[in-house]
Design a protein around this motif. Structure first.
Motif, PDB file in Angstrom:
ATOM      1  N   LEU A  19       0.831  -1.206   0.000  1.00 43.57           N
ATOM      2  CA  LEU A  19       0.000   0.000   0.000  1.00 43.57           C
ATOM      3  C   LEU A  19       0.862   1.251   0.000  1.00 43.57           C
ATOM      4  O   LEU A  19       1.983   1.242   0.510  1.00 43.57           O
ATOM      5  N   ARG A  20       0.327   2.331  -0.532  1.00 41.41           N
ATOM      6  CA  ARG A  20       0.944   3.648  -0.477  1.00 41.41           C
ATOM      7  C   ARG A  20      -0.101   4.622   0.022  1.00 41.41           C
ATOM      8  O   ARG A  20      -1.263   4.546  -0.353  1.00 41.41           O
ATOM      9  N   LEU A  21       0.328   5.557   0.847  1.00 41.72           N
ATOM     10  CA  LEU A  21      -0.559   6.583   1.385  1.00 41.72           C
ATOM     11  C   LEU A  21      -0.001   7.939   1.012  1.00 41.72           C
ATOM     12  O   LEU A  21       1.179   8.207   1.221  1.00 41.72           O
ATOM     13  N   PHE A  43      -3.117   0.927  -4.165  1.00 43.71           N
ATOM     14  CA  PHE A  43      -2.514  -0.396  -4.237  1.00 43.71           C
ATOM     15  C   PHE A  43      -2.839  -1.001  -5.587  1.00 43.71           C
ATOM     16  O   PHE A  43      -3.700  -0.516  -6.313  1.00 43.71           O
ATOM     17  N   THR A  44      -2.126  -2.049  -5.928  1.00 44.03           N
ATOM     18  CA  THR A  44      -2.404  -2.809  -7.136  1.00 44.03           C
ATOM     19  C   THR A  44      -3.084  -4.103  -6.712  1.00 44.03           C
ATOM     20  O   THR A  44      -2.570  -4.821  -5.856  1.00 44.03           O
ATOM     21  N   CYS A  45      -4.222  -4.390  -7.302  1.00 43.32           N
ATOM     22  CA  CYS A  45      -4.957  -5.602  -6.960  1.00 43.32           C
ATOM     23  C   CYS A  45      -4.139  -6.823  -7.390  1.00 43.32           C
ATOM     24  O   CYS A  45      -3.784  -6.941  -8.568  1.00 43.32           O
ATOM     25  N   GLY A  59      -4.743  -7.043 -11.212  1.00 43.99           N
ATOM     26  CA  GLY A  59      -3.721  -6.092 -11.626  1.00 43.99           C
ATOM     27  C   GLY A  59      -4.189  -4.652 -11.745  1.00 43.99           C
ATOM     28  O   GLY A  59      -3.431  -3.790 -12.190  1.00 43.99           O
ATOM     29  N   ALA A  60      -5.418  -4.375 -11.350  1.00 46.40           N
ATOM     30  CA  ALA A  60      -5.949  -3.018 -11.444  1.00 46.40           C
ATOM     31  C   ALA A  60      -5.252  -2.089 -10.450  1.00 46.40           C
ATOM     32  O   ALA A  60      -4.959  -2.489  -9.325  1.00 46.40           O
ATOM     33  N   ALA A  61      -4.987  -0.872 -10.882  1.00 45.64           N
ATOM     34  CA  ALA A  61      -4.456   0.162  -9.985  1.00 45.64           C
ATOM     35  C   ALA A  61      -5.642   0.773  -9.259  1.00 45.64           C
ATOM     36  O   ALA A  61      -6.566   1.294  -9.892  1.00 45.64           O
ATOM     37  N   VAL A  62      -5.643   0.683  -7.938  1.00 43.79           N
ATOM     38  CA  VAL A  62      -6.765   1.160  -7.128  1.00 43.79           C
ATOM     39  C   VAL A  62      -6.303   2.380  -6.338  1.00 43.79           C
ATOM     40  O   VAL A  62      -5.251   2.364  -5.718  1.00 43.79           O
ATOM     41  N   ARG A  63      -7.118   3.425  -6.379  1.00 40.58           N
ATOM     42  CA  ARG A  63      -6.842   4.652  -5.619  1.00 40.58           C
ATOM     43  C   ARG A  63      -8.144   5.084  -4.955  1.00 40.58           C
ATOM     44  O   ARG A  63      -9.160   5.259  -5.626  1.00 40.58           O
ATOM     45  N   LYS A  64      -8.097   5.235  -3.635  1.00 42.55           N
ATOM     46  CA  LYS A  64      -9.290   5.589  -2.865  1.00 42.55           C
ATOM     47  C   LYS A  64      -8.989   6.712  -1.890  1.00 42.55           C
ATOM     48  O   LYS A  64      -7.887   6.810  -1.358  1.00 42.55           O
ATOM     49  N   PRO A  65      -9.974   7.557  -1.608  1.00 44.98           N
ATOM     50  CA  PRO A  65      -9.769   8.618  -0.617  1.00 44.98           C
ATOM     51  C   PRO A  65      -9.508   8.023   0.767  1.00 44.98           C
ATOM     52  O   PRO A  65     -10.012   6.944   1.083  1.00 44.98           O
ATOM     53  N   ALA A  66      -8.715   8.730   1.549  1.00 48.17           N
ATOM     54  CA  ALA A  66      -8.396   8.270   2.905  1.00 48.17           C
ATOM     55  C   ALA A  66      -8.784   9.342   3.903  1.00 48.17           C
ATOM     56  O   ALA A  66      -8.191  10.417   3.929  1.00 48.17           O
TER      57      ALA A  66
END
Length: 84
Positions: free
Chosen positions: A34-36, A49-51, A55-62
């Protein structure tokens, strides 16, 4: 739907539970996967993160709680600064 659903400790390592919005796989990720990024606003604070399944690049609000969980679990953090 929130991708980050919780954390689980196994021995000395922390695993973060997540779900991929593309393939809908429920996965466990180590802190190193994970990266924050912490920015000056809600829009610029996110984790990614990468699933491992699709292999999908996932980006979500934190939000504050997610930031607290991730930093406490050893996720690498990047602080974003605006250019003046």
């Amino acid at each position: 739907m929130t991708v980050m659903s919780g954390i689980a400790a196994r021995g000395e390592s922390v695993l973060f539970m997540a779900a991929c919005p593309d393939c809908r796989a429920r996965i466990e990720l180590a802190a190193g996967a994970l990266r924050l990024a912490i920015g000056g606003s809600r829009r610029t604070t996110f984790y990614s993160f990468t699933c491992p399944e699709c292999g999908a690049a996932v980006r979500k609000p934190a939000g504050e709680r997610i930031v607290e969980l991730l930093t406490g679990g050893g996720v690498r953090t990047l602080r974003l600064h605006s250019a003046l």
